[in-house]
Design a protein around this motif. Structure first.
Motif, mmCIF file in Angstrom:
data_model
loop_
_atom_site.group_PDB
_atom_site.id
_atom_site.type_symbol
_atom_site.label_atom_id
_atom_site.label_comp_id
_atom_site.label_asym_id
_atom_site.label_seq_id
_atom_site.Cartn_x
_atom_site.Cartn_y
_atom_site.Cartn_z
ATOM 1 N N ARG A 352 16.448 18.775 -34.846
ATOM 2 C CA ARG A 352 16.665 17.548 -35.620
ATOM 3 C C ARG A 352 17.970 16.923 -35.156
ATOM 4 O O ARG A 352 19.035 17.527 -35.290
ATOM 5 C CB ARG A 352 16.718 17.831 -37.118
ATOM 6 C CG ARG A 352 16.970 16.574 -37.950
ATOM 7 C CD ARG A 352 16.948 16.854 -39.428
ATOM 8 N NE ARG A 352 15.609 17.167 -39.897
ATOM 9 C CZ ARG A 352 15.305 17.334 -41.187
ATOM 10 N NH1 ARG A 352 16.245 17.215 -42.110
ATOM 11 N NH2 ARG A 352 14.063 17.630 -41.540
ATOM 12 N N PRO A 353 17.909 15.693 -34.607
ATOM 13 C CA PRO A 353 19.139 15.058 -34.098
ATOM 14 C C PRO A 353 20.031 14.581 -35.230
ATOM 15 O O PRO A 353 19.591 14.402 -36.364
ATOM 16 C CB PRO A 353 18.604 13.871 -33.292
ATOM 17 C CG PRO A 353 17.302 13.548 -33.960
ATOM 18 C CD PRO A 353 16.725 14.857 -34.428
ATOM 19 N N ALA A 354 21.287 14.381 -34.891
ATOM 20 C CA ALA A 354 22.230 13.817 -35.857
ATOM 21 C C ALA A 354 21.756 12.431 -36.261
ATOM 22 O O ALA A 354 21.329 11.631 -35.429
ATOM 23 C CB ALA A 354 23.631 13.741 -35.255
ATOM 24 N N GLN A 355 21.829 12.115 -37.552
ATOM 25 C CA GLN A 355 21.298 10.846 -38.050
ATOM 26 C C GLN A 355 22.050 9.649 -37.505
ATOM 27 O O GLN A 355 21.486 8.587 -37.335
ATOM 28 C CB GLN A 355 21.345 10.841 -39.581
ATOM 29 C CG GLN A 355 20.439 11.895 -40.200
ATOM 30 C CD GLN A 355 20.535 11.905 -41.710
ATOM 31 O OE1 GLN A 355 21.426 11.298 -42.284
ATOM 32 N NE2 GLN A 355 19.629 12.602 -42.352
ATOM 33 N N ILE A 360 20.397 12.708 -29.426
ATOM 34 C CA ILE A 360 20.603 13.612 -28.306
ATOM 35 C C ILE A 360 21.976 14.247 -28.451
ATOM 36 O O ILE A 360 22.897 13.640 -28.988
ATOM 37 C CB ILE A 360 20.497 12.866 -26.958
ATOM 38 C CG1 ILE A 360 20.371 13.850 -25.809
ATOM 39 C CG2 ILE A 360 21.647 11.911 -26.752
ATOM 40 C CD1 ILE A 360 19.890 13.193 -24.532
ATOM 41 N N GLY A 361 22.090 15.506 -28.033
ATOM 42 C CA GLY A 361 23.371 16.175 -28.194
ATOM 43 C C GLY A 361 23.412 17.487 -27.443
ATOM 44 O O GLY A 361 22.615 17.736 -26.528
ATOM 45 N N GLY A 362 24.337 18.349 -27.856
ATOM 46 C CA GLY A 362 24.571 19.587 -27.128
ATOM 47 C C GLY A 362 23.888 20.799 -27.703
ATOM 48 O O GLY A 362 24.039 21.906 -27.174
ATOM 49 N N ASP A 549 18.129 20.248 -45.843
ATOM 50 C CA ASP A 549 18.439 18.825 -45.699
ATOM 51 C C ASP A 549 19.757 18.594 -44.964
ATOM 52 O O ASP A 549 20.707 18.023 -45.513
ATOM 53 C CB ASP A 549 18.488 18.165 -47.076
ATOM 54 C CG ASP A 549 18.542 16.642 -46.977
ATOM 55 O OD1 ASP A 549 18.096 16.109 -45.950
ATOM 56 O OD2 ASP A 549 19.034 16.004 -47.927
ATOM 57 N N PRO A 550 19.853 19.037 -43.706
ATOM 58 C CA PRO A 550 21.124 18.895 -42.966
ATOM 59 C C PRO A 550 21.451 17.442 -42.702
ATOM 60 O O PRO A 550 20.567 16.627 -42.442
ATOM 61 C CB PRO A 550 20.849 19.659 -41.673
ATOM 62 C CG PRO A 550 19.364 19.621 -41.503
ATOM 63 C CD PRO A 550 18.788 19.642 -42.886
ATOM 64 N N ARG A 551 22.738 17.115 -42.768
ATOM 65 C CA ARG A 551 23.190 15.740 -42.553
ATOM 66 C C ARG A 551 24.373 15.715 -41.599
ATOM 67 O O ARG A 551 25.263 16.546 -41.690
ATOM 68 C CB ARG A 551 23.634 15.106 -43.872
ATOM 69 C CG ARG A 551 22.565 15.066 -44.968
ATOM 70 C CD ARG A 551 21.521 14.015 -44.668
ATOM 71 N NE ARG A 551 20.504 13.969 -45.698
ATOM 72 C CZ ARG A 551 20.557 13.179 -46.770
ATOM 73 N NH1 ARG A 551 21.607 12.408 -46.955
ATOM 74 N NH2 ARG A 551 19.576 13.180 -47.638
ATOM 75 N N GLY A 552 24.397 14.732 -40.692
ATOM 76 C CA GLY A 552 25.591 14.423 -39.920
ATOM 77 C C GLY A 552 25.754 15.153 -38.609
ATOM 78 O O GLY A 552 26.682 14.865 -37.861
ATOM 79 N N ASP A 553 24.893 16.146 -38.273
ATOM 80 C CA ASP A 553 25.060 16.861 -37.018
ATOM 81 C C ASP A 553 23.687 17.269 -36.506
ATOM 82 O O ASP A 553 22.717 17.350 -37.268
ATOM 83 C CB ASP A 553 25.938 18.102 -37.223
ATOM 84 C CG ASP A 553 26.515 18.634 -35.914
ATOM 85 O OD1 ASP A 553 26.214 18.039 -34.863
ATOM 86 O OD2 ASP A 553 27.252 19.629 -35.935
ATOM 87 N N ASP A 554 23.625 17.540 -35.181
ATOM 88 C CA ASP A 554 22.377 18.038 -34.617
ATOM 89 C C ASP A 554 22.062 19.405 -35.217
ATOM 90 O O ASP A 554 22.956 20.164 -35.598
ATOM 91 C CB ASP A 554 22.503 18.212 -33.101
ATOM 92 C CG ASP A 554 22.883 16.920 -32.401
ATOM 93 O OD1 ASP A 554 22.678 15.844 -33.001
ATOM 94 O OD2 ASP A 554 23.383 16.984 -31.269
#
Length: 624
Positions: A352-355, A360-362, A549-554
């Motif tokens: 799940r990408p950061a909102q 895309i990320g690491g 419900d993760p928020r703000g980061d990949d």
């Protein structure tokens, strides 16, 4: 002659009366004018001969519009009756030319020897000050109107940048304009097909049902139409439509549809502004007023044009972001790994990408089969949340794959070699990684042999819902030891896995955010994972993401589900899982080795890793 005697001379008193800068009327006890000084004559623009002997109230006292002022409410007449002075500033006198003049005044009893008391009326022309007050009030009203419009534009700007859901944003835009700048609004946008239009949103507080019914497809823009509506749709600037244009405009299907909207919602004046982006027109915004509202002025058309441009730029930005997101998502899914299904082991992965990022990320996961038959599982996180982080992630992932395949060594040695390779052959920044081998024979028992380089520990979830973090084998982040010449190492850890248990690998975005410390997140993860312990591993991952419900980061997840003890062992005819494991990887990619073995049979019959270092199988087999 002394000064006192001189002051009593009629000539002196007359000079004062005539030279006074204020107008003065003297009236007898009946209210008839008996004297007027030159300034009074000048203010009311009447000859003194015309006024002498006339009733002062009847001749001069008026309302602002020139209509008679009621005698019973006249405060000057009351001075005659009561003998007490009075003053005021909201009175008007009738001039000789029929206009009225505002005055500020004072009246007092006039006592003449041997006669009943009269009244002396002193006044100033208040028109200059009145005009200044009216001008100030007009300026204040204009300033309040400007402030209100600036506030509206500011609020609209906030709405336009609040979301990338452009349909929702344009609907809110239409609502914000009512009633400040319109009685109703409509937003028409191009659908993406050549010339095709759709009425995306119509808003009317007076008739919301009719407004919603007018939404939907519209006739296409005629190629050669020169109507005002067509000009706006081609980006030629705002157009103002009056009642005549609305009633007798061109008869193209599109203009007819626009006219029908005015007939059903009611309109006498409208401004149509293009939703103009940097290089294209996305549609038009129509703001309309009904018959009981004033027609639009140039200043209002300019405000609406500015709002249309802001909306067009917001749509442009949303389109560019969507394109970037599509490119980033495609790249990310090409970088993510399809999962092998090894014998009766089940794996599942999620990403799940950061909102707030471009998807895309690491963060990454990996799983593949080694030459000795053991299966690897990797979870990692390279610093950053952009294309560069993704490139570094791919670089580190590929180095780890090559080292793990080439070197039949304990995970700790692989990690040390990876740290050295990152330092000496790559510009990748620091990274955290858990590198694990799943070892054991067909049918079990199974062992997890892993090393942890600064990453959150894996979570073991038993079939009956007990949870604990695998916190042994914790070492420093990759990219620190060799760079700083710390000489540190990464200890190996090995643990037997209970049958039907789940091992969850995850990145820190699952448990940590700006509003939730990592300790709280890890406690929540244990609680939710325990409740989902008996779910299918695919449902386990989906529901876990939903609940956390993760928020703000990949966030990357990699889950391993162990089979019951004995599944797949000699004499057991339980078929292994069929088909691909679900993963975020691109659909056109397959797990390593699939081309040779067939996608549905990848590693199904692969041998397990060398277990000579493991304890005897006889007494350590867990019950199912």
């Amino acid at each position: 002659m002394n000064a006192i005697d001189r002051a009593r001379e009629p000539g002196v008193l007359r000079a004062v009366f005539d030279g006074l800068g204020s107008g003065v009327f003297a009236a007898d006890s009946e209210g008839r004018i008996i004297a007027a000084n030159p300034r009074a004559v000048q203010i009311v623009a009447r000859p003194v001969e015309e006024m002498l002997g006339r009733d002062m109230h009847d001749l001069l006292h008026r309302n602002a519009d020139g209509s008679p002022f009621p005698r019973e409410r006249c405060r000057t007449v009351a001075v005659l009756a009561g003998g007490r002075p009075a003053e005021g500033s909201d009175e008007f006198l009738l001039r000789g030319d029929g206009t009225t003049v505002p005055i500020i005044w004072a009246a007092a009893p006039l006592r003449l020897e041997g006669e009943p008391d009269g009244v002396v009326f002193v006044f100033h022309d208040f028109s200059v000050r009145k005009a200044a007050e009216e001008q100030t009030e007009a300026h204040l009203a204009a300033l309040e109107s400007l402030t209100a419009r600036l506030t509206l534009v500011s609020e609209i700007s906030s709405v336009l940048i609040s979301s990338l859901d452009i349909s929702q944003v344009l609907r809110r835009l239409g609502r914000l304009l009512v009633p400040e700048l319109a009685d109703w609004t409509a937003v028409d946008v191009y659908t993406g097909q050549s010339g095709e239009l759709r009425r995306l949103a119509v808003h009317s507080e007076d008739d919301p049902v009719t407004a919603r019914a007018l939404e939907g497809p519209l006739p296409p823009l005629p190629e050669f139409s020169g109507s005002l509506l067509a000009r706006a749709l081609r980006g030629s600037g705002p157009v103002v439509l009056d009642a005549d244009e609305l009633e007798h405009g061109p008869g193209t299907p599109l203009d007819t549809a626009h006219r029908r909207m005015f007939e059903r919602l009611g309109g006498r004046s409208a401004v149509v502004v293009p939703l103009l982006g940097r290089r294209q027109v996305f549609g038009v915004l129509t703001a309309a007023r009904g018959k009981d509202s004033p027609e639009y002025g140039d200043d209002e058309a300019m405000v609406l044009d500015d709002i249309g441009r802001r909306a067009g730029l917001a749509m442009d930005n949303a389109r560019l972001f969507d394109q970037q997101r599509h490119v980033a998502e495609t790249m990310q899914r090409q970088l993510l790994t399809p999962l092998p299904q090894t014998d009766h082991l089940r794996m599942a992965a999620r990403y799940r990408p950061a909102q707030a990022a471009a998807e895309i990320g690491g963060d990454w996961y990996d799983a593949f089969l080694l030459a000795d038959g053991s299966t690897t599982m990797v979870i990692g996180d390279v610093v950053g949340h952009d294309l560069q982080a993704a490139a570094h992630m791919a670089e580190v992932r590929n180095m780890l794959r090559a080292l793990a395949w080439d070197r039949q060594e304990p995970p700790s040695l692989i990690m040390r070699r990876l740290d050295e390779a990152m330092t000496n052959t790559s510009d990748a920044p620091m990274a955290t990684v858990v590198f694990a081998r799943i070892e054991g024979t067909e049918g079990g028992p199974w062992w997890l042999h892993w090393v942890n380089a600064g990453h959150p520990p894996p979570l073991l979830v038993t079939h009956d819902g007990r949870t604990r973090y695998l916190e042994r084998s914790h070492g420093p982040l990759l990219g620190m030891s060799s760079t700083l010449n710390l000489g540190t190492s990464w200890p190996d850890a090995r643990e037997q896995l209970p049958p039907r248990s789940t091992v969850l690998f995850y990145t820190d975005g699952l448990v940590e955010s700006r509003t939730r410390p990592i300790d709280t997140g890890m406690d929540l993860l244990c609680r939710h994972a325990a409740a989902l312990a008996r779910r299918d591993v695919e449902d386990f991952c989906d529901e876990l993401l939903e609940r956390m419900d993760p928020r703000g980061d990949d966030v990357a997840l990699l889950a391993l589900r162990l089979p019951p003890y004995g599944a797949g062992a000699e004499g057991d005819d339980t078929p292994p899982p069929r088909g691909r494991a679900h993963s975020p990887a691109a659909h056109n990619r397959s797990a390593p080795g699939a081309e040779a073995l067939g996608a549905d049979d990848v590693f199904t019959d692969a041998p397990r890793g060398d277990d000579r270092t493991h304890p005897s199988r006889g007494d350590d087999r867990p019950s199912s």
